[in-house]
Design an enzyme around this catalytic site. Structure first.
Site, PDB file in Angstrom:
ATOM      1  N   LYS A 102     -13.136   0.770  -2.502  1.00  6.86           N
ATOM      2  CA  LYS A 102     -14.028   0.997  -1.352  1.00  6.86           C
ATOM      3  C   LYS A 102     -15.275   1.759  -1.803  1.00  6.86           C
ATOM      4  CE  LYS A 102     -11.831   1.390   3.180  1.00  6.86           C
ATOM      5  NZ  LYS A 102     -11.147   2.201   4.153  1.00  6.86           N
ATOM      6  N   GLU A 118       0.818  -1.213   0.000  1.00  6.48           N
ATOM      7  CA  GLU A 118       0.000   0.000   0.000  1.00  6.48           C
ATOM      8  C   GLU A 118       0.852   1.263   0.000  1.00  6.48           C
ATOM      9  OE1 GLU A 118      -2.970   0.399   3.080  1.00  6.48           O
ATOM     10  OE2 GLU A 118      -4.494  -0.374   1.759  1.00  6.48           O
ATOM     11  N   HIS A 128       9.394 -26.248   1.333  1.00  3.53           N
ATOM     12  CA  HIS A 128       8.872 -27.438   0.672  1.00  3.53           C
ATOM     13  C   HIS A 128       7.745 -27.100  -0.293  1.00  3.53           C
ATOM     14  CE1 HIS A 128      11.410 -29.957   3.177  1.00  3.53           C
ATOM     15  NE2 HIS A 128      11.194 -29.025   4.095  1.00  3.53           N
TER      16      HIS A 128
END
Ligand SMILES: O=P(O)(O)OC[C@H]1O[C@H](O)[C@H](O)[C@@H](O)[C@@H]1O
Length: 431
Positions: A403, A271, A292
């Site tokens: 938003k 951000e 792994h």
């Protein structure tokens, strides 16, 4: 925190940065440091975050949580910067208080927690700087209703942290809830070392003074040379490597308790620096687990990655029991800690041997003091990197766009961003 950038040097890795380049970059670091110090001294938006170790008042936070200090469980309702700092701290440290972070609005997951927790002995920590974030307010309304349905007075068990005004502040005032103020001039992702991140730590009984002292000690290292300051060394090296092709930064702590710190770091880095077509992509990894799964790519895939290891010098240990299976006998002489350390060293060396840049961030151990240093150090690294990139580190317009679109879709006002949803280009392949 200490930082070792040896494996990011051009003599080891490609991409890598030469010592001479770092020395030249150090002139820009000095200028950036001056800018940062000025911003801090003037309490400018964003730079103010680096003043939190002195500004945050632990007594005030402890007083606010006093009514719920005996809680068996704590639900933190918040998202992004209003959740990840608190989660980094409480997930790293041991406590008898169970912590749950409701950041997502997945209904099944939220319901599972609310049905499972002993609500009569659970506290609620609602955090939203703006006081308007849809996910947080929706989850809080759901949590409130669950408490009411269970016959538990939520007003007795809720602490609010928010800005000076806004819907959440109004709600706190209306119900006379204990409340704290999200610090002025400090964006959410930089606010772990304030009430935003420390209410949860206080309910869990963690040492707030030690968190702040660790951060303050890191603050003392800020200086005009990357060679004298671990945080700046990290910020400058990542910036230099990004410019040379390492556009991905895989954050890989070698401690299960630090897993959330990689999530917190991802928000901080993405951000803050992801703007103007610039920025380095943070990836979350965990040692040894991701040796792994992801390590193959890091060692042999495209040369576009930096791996950041976070290690601790000390930790609790546990011996590996002896066995009569001959091929496993070597394990019996060791501990799980030895194995973790050996795996870390082997992985670090394997990347270096393949010429893949990596940086080591070292903590003494996982405790409040060291966590405070890590949080502060990474924030300072990020602020420095933002100066070097020349971006506005403290805004996040791209997130705000989505938003607004969400709000528009839910009928929460007229937002042109919501119209874009209807104009999506489709090329559907259906079964
Ligand atoms: O604390 P709030 O106002 O609820 O914001 C929570 C989060 O919302 C947005 O997604 C911002 O981009 C984040 O930086 C912020 O941390």
């Amino acid at each position: 925190m200490n930082v070792d950038i040896g494996n990011a040097l051009a003599s080891v890795a490609s991409p890598g940065v030469s010592r001479e380049s770092l020395e030249r970059l150090d002139e820009q670091v000095a200028a950036a440091h001056e800018r940062i110090e000025r911003g801090m001294a003037n309490g400018e938006h964003g730079y103010e975050a680096l003043n939190l170790p002195e500004r945050t008042d632990p007594d005030e936070i402890r007083a606010a949580v006093e009514p719920v200090a005996d809680a068996d469980a704590l639900i933190t309702v918040g998202i992004g910067g209003s959740s990840l700092g608190a989660a980094t701290i409480t997930n790293a440290l041991q406590s008898d208080t169970e912590t749950v972070f409701l950041d997502n609005v997945d209904p099944e997951w939220v319901s599972t927690h609310l049905e499972r927790l002993p609500l009569e002995s659970t506290a609620i920590n609602v955090v939203s700087r703006s006081g308007t974030t849809a996910e947080t307010l929706a989850n809080f309304l759901v949590v409130r209703e669950a408490f009411e349905s269970a016959g538990v007075d939520w007003t007795e068990r809720t602490i609010v942290t928010t800005g000076e005004s806004g819907p959440l502040r109004d709600l706190a005032n209306r119900h006379d809830l204990p409340s704290l103020k999200a610090p002025d001039g400090v964006p959410g992702r930089f606010s772990a070392l304030s009430a935003v991140g420390m209410v949860a730590a206080a309910v869990c009984g963690h040492d707030l003074e030690a968190l702040l002292a660790g951060a303050a000690a890191e603050r003392e290292t800020l200086s005009d040379s990357l060679f004298d300051c671990p945080a700046y060394a990290y910020g400058a090296t990542t910036y230099a490597l990004d410019g040379r092709g390492a556009g991905v930064n895989a954050m890989m702590p070698y401690a299960e308790s630090l897993e959330t710190s990689a999530e917190w770091f991802a928000q901080l880095w993405a951000e803050s620096l992801g703007k103007d077509d610039l920025g380095q992509t943070p990836v979350r990894a965990l040692g040894v687990t991701d040796q792994h799964s992801q390590l193959q790519l890091y060692r042999a895939g495209p040369r576009d990655k930096l791996v950041t290891f976070v290690t601790t010098r000390e930790s609790a240990d546990r011996p590996i029991p002896d066995t009569d299976v001959e091929d496993l006998a070597y394990l019996g002489d060791s501990t799980l800690g030895d194995l973790l350390k050996a795996e870390f060293e082997a992985t670090e060396a394997s990347l270096a041997a393949a010429g893949r840049p990596n940086v080591r961030v070292e903590l003494e151990r996982v405790d409040e003091y060291e966590l405070g240093g890590l949080l502060y150090g990474m924030e300072a690294a990020c602020v420095l990197a933002g100066e070097l990139y020349g971006v506005n580190t403290f805004e996040q317009p791209a997130v705000e766009w989505a938003k607004k679109a969400t709000r528009g879709l839910l009928g929460g006002g007229q937002f042109e961003e919501a119209d874009a949803v209807a104009t999506k280009t489709e090329l559907r392949i259906e079964r």
